[in-house]
Design an enzyme around this catalytic site. Structure first.
Site, short mmCIF file in Angstrom:
data_model
loop_
_atom_site.label_atom_id
_atom_site.label_comp_id
_atom_site.label_asym_id
_atom_site.label_seq_id
_atom_site.Cartn_x
_atom_site.Cartn_y
_atom_site.Cartn_z
N THR A 150 -5.31 5.95 0.11
CA THR A 150 -4.42 4.79 0.16
C THR A 150 -4.63 3.96 -1.09
OG1 THR A 150 -4.44 4.72 2.57
CG2 THR A 150 -3.73 2.72 1.44
N GLY A 151 -3.57 3.84 -1.88
CA GLY A 151 -3.58 2.89 -2.98
C GLY A 151 -3.06 1.57 -2.46
N ALA A 177 0.83 -1.20 0.00
CA ALA A 177 0.00 0.00 0.00
C ALA A 177 0.87 1.25 0.00
CB ALA A 177 -0.92 -0.01 1.22
N ASP A 178 0.26 2.35 -0.41
CA ASP A 178 0.90 3.66 -0.35
C ASP A 178 -0.16 4.67 0.06
OD1 ASP A 178 3.20 5.44 -0.77
OD2 ASP A 178 1.95 6.29 -2.36
N THR A 179 0.11 5.44 1.11
CA THR A 179 -0.86 6.40 1.63
C THR A 179 -0.31 7.81 1.48
OG1 THR A 179 -1.70 4.80 3.22
CG2 THR A 179 -2.16 7.12 3.68
#
Length: 193
Positions: A110-111, A74-76
Site C-alpha cells: 500500500t502506497g 492510498a493505493d493497494t
C-alpha cells in the site's frame, strides 16, 4: 497539539472503517484518478505516485475542505510471482487471481500519501500473506458474493470465507485491508508537530 481533520481521498468503505478506528475526525471524498502503472517506474514508485495523485486531485476538487485538513490517500496492490494484481475486471480474472494465490505467499503493498499545507509525506507498507489451498467451489462461492471486484488481488482478508484460508501474515494486518494504520498514524503525528 490537536490533530486536524483528515480529508480521506478514497471511495473504499474499508479505508473509512479503518480510519474510524483512530477516533479522529475525518471526511471521505470521492476522487477519480487513473491507477495506471508506469512500466519504467518501480512498484514502490508507482503506488506512491498514484496515492499522491489522488491526494492532489482531492486538493483540487475540494479546495475549501482541504485548506485546513490533512489529505490522506492510498493505493493497494498485490504482488505475486512478479505480477501486479489490481482489482479484477470480471469473474474469469478474479478466479485466475485467486487460484494463483492458493497455497502460496504473496505481498500486499500500500502506497499512501499525506498532504498538509506545503508538507508532503509518501511511503509504502508491505505485508506478506500466505494462503492455504482453497477448493475451487469455495473460490466460486466467494466470487459469487461480488466481494472480489473492488479489491486488489480479488480478495479481502477480512471477508469470512477468505479469512478461514489465511495461514500466515507477516507485517501489518490493516495494510492488507487497505491502510497501514500504525504507519499512517505516525506520519500524521509528525506532520502536525
Amino acid at each position: 497539539m490537536r490533530t486536524p481533520n483528515i480529508l480521506l481521498a478514497s471511495q473504499s468503505p474499508r479505508r473509512r472503517e479503518l480510519l474510524a478506528l483512530l477516533a479522529i475526525p475525518f471526511t471521505a471524498v470521492r476522487v477519480d484518478t487513473p491507477e495506471q502503472f508506469e512500466c519504467a517506474a518501480s512498484l514502490e514508485e508507482n503506488v506512491r505516485r498514484i496515492a499522491e495523485e489522488k491526494a492532489r486531485e482531492a486538493r483540487r476538487l475540494y479546495p475549501e475542505e482541504s485548506s485546513s485538513s490533512i489529505i490522506l490517500s492510498a493505493d493497494t496492490v498485490v504482488e505475486h510471482d512478479g505480477l501486479i494484481l489490481q482489482k479484477p475486471q470480471g469473474e474469469e480474472e478474479a478466479l485466475a487471481m485467486l487460484q494463483s494465490l492458493q497455497g502460496r505467499t504473496h505481498s500486499v503493498h500500500t502506497g499512501y500519501a499525506l498532504l498538509y499545507g506545503e508538507r508532503k509525506h509518501t511511503a509504502m507498507a508491505t505485508t506478506r500473506v500466505t494462503f492455504n489451498a482453497m477448493p475451487k467451489r469455495e473460490i466460486m462461492r466467494y466470487i459469487a458474493t461480488g466481494s472480489p471486484f473492488d479489491k486488489a488481488g480479488a480478495y479481502g482478508i477480512q471477508d469470512p470465507v477468505m479469512a478461514s484460508y489465511v495461514s500466515g501474515i507477516e507485517g501489518c494486518y490493516y495494510n492488507v485491508v487497505g491502510l497501514p494504520l500504525s504507519a499512517v498514524w505516525a506520519a500524521i503525528q509528525k506532520m502536525v508537530v
